[in-house]
Design a protein around this motif. Structure first.
Motif, PDB file in Angstrom:
ATOM      1  N   HIS A 152      -8.121   0.206 -10.343  1.00  0.00           N
ATOM      2  CA  HIS A 152      -7.499  -0.174  -9.065  1.00  0.00           C
ATOM      3  C   HIS A 152      -8.413  -1.135  -8.289  1.00  0.00           C
ATOM      4  O   HIS A 152      -7.933  -2.090  -7.680  1.00  0.00           O
ATOM      5  N   ARG A 156       0.816  -1.209   0.000  1.00  0.00           N
ATOM      6  CA  ARG A 156       0.000   0.000   0.000  1.00  0.00           C
ATOM      7  C   ARG A 156       0.851   1.262   0.000  1.00  0.00           C
ATOM      8  O   ARG A 156       0.594   2.210  -0.703  1.00  0.00           O
ATOM      9  N   ARG A 157       1.939   1.252   0.808  1.00  0.00           N
ATOM     10  CA  ARG A 157       2.755   2.460   0.934  1.00  0.00           C
ATOM     11  C   ARG A 157       3.402   2.827  -0.390  1.00  0.00           C
ATOM     12  O   ARG A 157       3.416   3.991  -0.775  1.00  0.00           O
ATOM     13  N   PRO A 197       8.816   6.714 -11.567  1.00  0.00           N
ATOM     14  CA  PRO A 197       8.179   6.606 -12.891  1.00  0.00           C
ATOM     15  C   PRO A 197       8.680   5.387 -13.671  1.00  0.00           C
ATOM     16  O   PRO A 197       9.858   5.038 -13.575  1.00  0.00           O
ATOM     17  N   SER A 198       7.768   4.746 -14.400  1.00  0.00           N
ATOM     18  CA  SER A 198       8.189   3.563 -15.183  1.00  0.00           C
ATOM     19  C   SER A 198       8.175   3.839 -16.686  1.00  0.00           C
ATOM     20  O   SER A 198       8.816   3.137 -17.449  1.00  0.00           O
ATOM     21  N   ALA A 202      -9.468   4.713 -10.829  1.00  0.00           N
ATOM     22  CA  ALA A 202     -10.013   4.186  -9.565  1.00  0.00           C
ATOM     23  C   ALA A 202     -10.720   2.851  -9.804  1.00  0.00           C
ATOM     24  O   ALA A 202     -10.614   1.920  -8.992  1.00  0.00           O
ATOM     25  N   PHE A 204       2.380   2.039  -3.348  1.00  0.00           N
ATOM     26  CA  PHE A 204       1.335   2.450  -4.291  1.00  0.00           C
ATOM     27  C   PHE A 204       1.037   3.944  -4.138  1.00  0.00           C
ATOM     28  O   PHE A 204       0.882   4.667  -5.127  1.00  0.00           O
ATOM     29  N   LEU A 205       1.014   4.407  -2.902  1.00  0.00           N
ATOM     30  CA  LEU A 205       0.650   5.803  -2.657  1.00  0.00           C
ATOM     31  C   LEU A 205       1.773   6.791  -2.979  1.00  0.00           C
ATOM     32  O   LEU A 205       1.511   7.968  -3.164  1.00  0.00           O
ATOM     33  N   VAL A 206       3.007   6.309  -3.050  1.00  0.00           N
ATOM     34  CA  VAL A 206       4.120   7.207  -3.408  1.00  0.00           C
ATOM     35  C   VAL A 206       4.717   6.816  -4.761  1.00  0.00           C
ATOM     36  O   VAL A 206       5.867   7.126  -5.057  1.00  0.00           O
ATOM     37  N   ARG A 207       3.923   6.143  -5.603  1.00  0.00           N
ATOM     38  CA  ARG A 207       4.430   5.641  -6.880  1.00  0.00           C
ATOM     39  C   ARG A 207       4.889   6.767  -7.810  1.00  0.00           C
ATOM     40  O   ARG A 207       5.656   6.534  -8.732  1.00  0.00           O
ATOM     41  N   VAL A 208       4.407   7.986  -7.551  1.00  0.00           N
ATOM     42  CA  VAL A 208       4.769   9.116  -8.402  1.00  0.00           C
ATOM     43  C   VAL A 208       6.286   9.387  -8.344  1.00  0.00           C
ATOM     44  O   VAL A 208       6.841  10.009  -9.249  1.00  0.00           O
ATOM     45  N   LEU A 209       6.962   8.885  -7.312  1.00  0.00           N
ATOM     46  CA  LEU A 209       8.411   9.083  -7.188  1.00  0.00           C
ATOM     47  C   LEU A 209       9.200   8.050  -7.997  1.00  0.00           C
ATOM     48  O   LEU A 209      10.417   8.148  -8.115  1.00  0.00           O
ATOM     49  N   LEU A 248     -14.570   4.078  -2.708  1.00  0.00           N
ATOM     50  CA  LEU A 248     -14.393   5.170  -3.664  1.00  0.00           C
ATOM     51  C   LEU A 248     -15.222   4.930  -4.928  1.00  0.00           C
ATOM     52  O   LEU A 248     -15.940   5.828  -5.395  1.00  0.00           O
ATOM     53  N   PRO A 301     -11.029   0.528   0.893  1.00  0.00           N
ATOM     54  CA  PRO A 301     -11.207   1.923   0.471  1.00  0.00           C
ATOM     55  C   PRO A 301     -11.462   2.043  -1.030  1.00  0.00           C
ATOM     56  O   PRO A 301     -12.182   2.945  -1.462  1.00  0.00           O
ATOM     57  N   ALA A 302     -10.885   1.142  -1.822  1.00  0.00           N
ATOM     58  CA  ALA A 302     -11.074   1.198  -3.281  1.00  0.00           C
ATOM     59  C   ALA A 302     -12.547   0.965  -3.632  1.00  0.00           C
ATOM     60  O   ALA A 302     -13.113   1.629  -4.515  1.00  0.00           O
TER      61      ALA A 302
END
Lengths: 175, 268
Positions: free
Chosen positions: A98, A28-29, A38-39, A95, A31-36, A121, A117-118
């Motif tokens: 996910h 989970r962690r 990039p693939s 969403a 996933f939430l900071v995946r913006v750091l 949402l 939570p998914a």
């Protein structure tokens, strides 16, 4: 000359990394900071497309027909500078995708997807699509009515299959 | 010769412009992230429980509706300042605000464009915090490297797929999956040969993008390559609605131009 050799080696290295079987680093962690991290794997393959549908359940008229819940806004030239609803549409679609991956994980792990939570949402996105008139023939959803949503998967041959159908849900916004 | 100062100021101005557009778009859809909206913080916050109580407490203060709205207003103001008076010291606060915005949207709001925006801002923030010497120059070079890598990796993953090599994937992506296709694109896609040649043009452009680091010493070639890349993103914006990619990548091109100079392969 040295620069050219280094460049070719860098390209070769990247090619080998991309050629390796893809390892999905979970959690989970991350996933939430995946913006750091990039693939850059844009539009890699067609795969399956997740679709969200809703239907109203009326006490008198019963179950209504399934209607697509997400509708892409029409494109115009001004969207180059300002496309808020188009980008919101992508976030909503993401969403739903996910939720699909969580459903697939929960089937393996046996946990209840309705508590995730998914799910919450997508539930609220589905309800909002009816309330805002995007997915309702009547234009709005009465508080006295209930609704259901479902997620379907459309494969590249155009075959669509239901992945999950929600239980009957209240139209009232929970706090 | 393109100076480091010029490349830095251009990168700052364009990344600020990119974040400025993103901020206005976020304000325009605020009904969706208000407490009564589907993306209410009370719903999203559940995702952050594993991060620990202290972090959870801070996010709760910053990312509920009023807090997040205030952050966007500050972000917009900083971006306007940075567009008018580009200053490296503005990069770290804008980076923190954009990163918090990504957390607010469960990691990213718009995928790839968020990745490039955050990458550019992170590199500039490192330069701002540990600047001096060659750090700023290397930060710009790193942005340039990532721009080239973004095209090259995207090309590699596509050419591996038979559906891309046949043109079928392009037809599917443009025709149905994202659903915003313009009528004139549908007419073009009805010709199978169009999607075949267009798919190969995209893949070859992406795969040969590292060559710009060598051929970019020729200014004419560099100009045409960057124009082609920009047109590629414009086409994506007009056919798929990916407008944020145009501005995010535009901010990265000045890092690329600097990288070519840095490698001593640029115009003398």
């Amino acid at each position: 000359m040295v620069s050219i050799v280094l460049l070719l080696l860098a390209c070769l290295g990247l090619s080998l990394v991309v050629a390796l079987p893809r390892t999905v680093v979970g959690g989970r962690r991350l996933f939430l900071v995946r913006v750091l991290f990039p693939s850059w794997r844009f539009f890699e393959s067609i795969g399956v497309v997740a679709r969200l549908y809703v239907r109203e359940v009326d006490g008198e008229r019963g179950y209504q027909n399934w209607t697509p819940a997400l509708k892409a806004p029409p494109l115009s030239w001004s969207n180059l500078f300002f496309n808020p609803h188009g980008n919101l549409y992508f976030a909503q679609q993401s969403a739903v995708e996910h939720l699909v991956s969580e459903i697939e994980e929960s089937e393996e792990g046996g946990s209840l997807i309705e508590h995730s939570p998914a799910f919450a949402l997508v539930h609220s996105i589905a309800r909002d699509s009816i309330r805002s008139g995007v997915a309702s023939a009547n234009g709005s959803l009465s508080f006295s009515n209930g609704f259901q949503f479902k997620v379907s998967l459309l494969d590249e041959d155009g075959v669509e299959e239901d992945l999950m159908i929600s239980p009957l849900l209240s139209a009232r916004v929970s706090s | 010769m393109i100076s480091e100062t010029w490349a830095l100021q251009a990168t700052l101005r364009f990344v600020a412009f990119s974040v400025f557009i993103q901020s206005l778009e976020m304000i325009a859809i605020r009904s969706n992230w208000q407490e009564a909206g589907p993306w209410a913080w009370s719903r999203i916050r559940q995702e952050f429980r594993p991060f620990g109580a202290a972090f959870f407490w801070v996010l709760d203060r910053l990312l509920q509706y009023r807090g997040y709205f205030s952050l966007i207003v500050v972000q917009t103001t900083l971006c306007v300042s940075c567009m008018l008076f580009p200053d490296l010291r503005l990069a770290p606060p804008i980076f923190i605000l954009v990163f918090l915005g990504c957390l607010r949207w469960r990691g990213a709001f718009n995928g790839g464009s968020d990745y490039m925006t955050v990458l550019v801002l992170l590199a500039l923030s490192v330069a701002a915090c540990f600047g001096g010497g060659k750090i700023t120059s290397y930060a710009l070079g790193y942005i340039g490297m990532q721009v080239v890598a973004s095209y090259f990796v995207a090309g590699l993953v596509k050419i591996k797929q038979a559906e891309w090599r046949s043109g079928h994937a392009l037809r599917v992506f443009l025709g149905s999956s994202l659903g915003q296709t313009s009528p004139w694109v549908r007419i073009l896609l009805s010709r199978q040969s169009f999607s075949f040649y267009a798919a190969w043009a995209v893949m070859l452009f992406e795969l040969f993008s590292p060559a710009i680091l060598i051929l970019g010493r020729n200014f004419t070639f560099l100009f045409f390559w960057i124009s082609a890349a920009f047109l590629f993103h414009l086409a994506n914006a007009f056919t798929l609605g990916l407008n944020r990619f145009v501005w995010a990548w535009l901010a990265g091109y000045f890092g690329l131009i600097h990288l070519i100079s840095l490698l001593n392969l640029g115009p003398p």
